[in-house]
Each structure stands twice: as structure tokens, then as C-alpha cells.
Write a protein that holds these residues in place. Sequence first.
Motif, mmCIF file in Angstrom:
data_model
loop_
_atom_site.group_PDB
_atom_site.id
_atom_site.type_symbol
_atom_site.label_atom_id
_atom_site.label_comp_id
_atom_site.label_asym_id
_atom_site.label_seq_id
_atom_site.Cartn_x
_atom_site.Cartn_y
_atom_site.Cartn_z
ATOM 1 N N ILE A 28 0.805 -1.234 0.000
ATOM 2 C CA ILE A 28 0.000 0.000 0.000
ATOM 3 C C ILE A 28 0.831 1.272 0.000
ATOM 4 O O ILE A 28 0.285 2.358 -0.113
ATOM 5 C CB ILE A 28 -1.006 0.037 1.183
ATOM 6 C CG1 ILE A 28 -0.315 0.069 2.534
ATOM 7 C CG2 ILE A 28 -1.973 -1.104 1.100
ATOM 8 C CD1 ILE A 28 -1.255 0.295 3.697
ATOM 9 N N PHE A 31 3.387 6.162 2.870
ATOM 10 C CA PHE A 31 2.580 7.113 3.634
ATOM 11 C C PHE A 31 1.299 6.484 4.189
ATOM 12 O O PHE A 31 0.886 6.802 5.305
ATOM 13 C CB PHE A 31 2.275 8.354 2.793
ATOM 14 C CG PHE A 31 3.495 9.196 2.566
ATOM 15 C CD1 PHE A 31 4.081 9.890 3.604
ATOM 16 C CD2 PHE A 31 4.075 9.262 1.313
ATOM 17 C CE1 PHE A 31 5.217 10.652 3.413
ATOM 18 C CE2 PHE A 31 5.208 10.014 1.100
ATOM 19 C CZ PHE A 31 5.791 10.716 2.158
ATOM 20 N N LYS A 32 0.694 5.586 3.448
ATOM 21 C CA LYS A 32 -0.493 4.899 3.964
ATOM 22 C C LYS A 32 -0.113 3.982 5.117
ATOM 23 O O LYS A 32 -0.843 3.878 6.106
ATOM 24 C CB LYS A 32 -1.188 4.113 2.857
ATOM 25 C CG LYS A 32 -1.870 5.001 1.846
ATOM 26 C CD LYS A 32 -2.561 4.173 0.788
ATOM 27 C CE LYS A 32 -3.191 5.065 -0.268
ATOM 28 N NZ LYS A 32 -3.824 4.289 -1.330
ATOM 29 N N THR A 33 1.048 3.328 5.012
ATOM 30 C CA THR A 33 1.522 2.479 6.097
ATOM 31 C C THR A 33 1.854 3.323 7.313
ATOM 32 O O THR A 33 1.530 2.953 8.448
ATOM 33 C CB THR A 33 2.763 1.681 5.655
ATOM 34 O OG1 THR A 33 2.410 0.883 4.529
ATOM 35 C CG2 THR A 33 3.272 0.792 6.757
ATOM 36 N N LEU A 35 0.525 6.221 8.132
ATOM 37 C CA LEU A 35 -0.747 6.643 8.700
ATOM 38 C C LEU A 35 -1.379 5.515 9.507
ATOM 39 O O LEU A 35 -1.887 5.733 10.612
ATOM 40 C CB LEU A 35 -1.700 7.106 7.599
ATOM 41 C CG LEU A 35 -3.100 7.522 8.044
ATOM 42 C CD1 LEU A 35 -3.029 8.766 8.931
ATOM 43 C CD2 LEU A 35 -3.991 7.751 6.855
ATOM 44 N N LEU A 36 -1.328 4.308 8.990
ATOM 45 C CA LEU A 36 -1.880 3.150 9.679
ATOM 46 C C LEU A 36 -1.172 2.912 11.014
ATOM 47 O O LEU A 36 -1.815 2.684 12.046
ATOM 48 C CB LEU A 36 -1.759 1.913 8.787
ATOM 49 C CG LEU A 36 -2.436 0.655 9.273
ATOM 50 C CD1 LEU A 36 -3.930 0.748 9.005
ATOM 51 C CD2 LEU A 36 -1.852 -0.543 8.574
#
Length: 65
Positions: A28, A31-33, A35-36
Amino acid sequence: MKEFIYQYKLPIIFGGLGLILAILLVSIGFFKTLLLVVLTVLGTMIGFYLEQSGLFRDIFKPRNK
């Protein structure tokens, strides 16, 4: 086998977390990681705070039947 797992419990746990993090980064993106991970840490911190303060203790206490 139990002795091996007990002796190397933390390296096994963090190795698994590293594997999950690497899979998330590849699938993914960075940045998505990130954020997660940030939202997970924030949710955990809020959960610990609410548990220690006892704010929701009456709502989540087991009912005696």
C-alpha cells in the motif's frame, strides 16, 4: 519447542511485526503504512488512558446474570 519459543519470544514477535510492516510497505505504500501505524499507536494510547482512568468501566463491566 516450548522452551525455544519462550526463550526467543521477543525476536519472534518483532520479526512477525517486521514482516507485516514490510508487506504493508510494499502493497500500500509508505505514507499509507505510516498513517496506519500512527493511528494504531494513537488508538492504543487512548485505550490505555481510558482503561486507567476508568471512564468507561461501568459500560464495559461484565453483567452478572
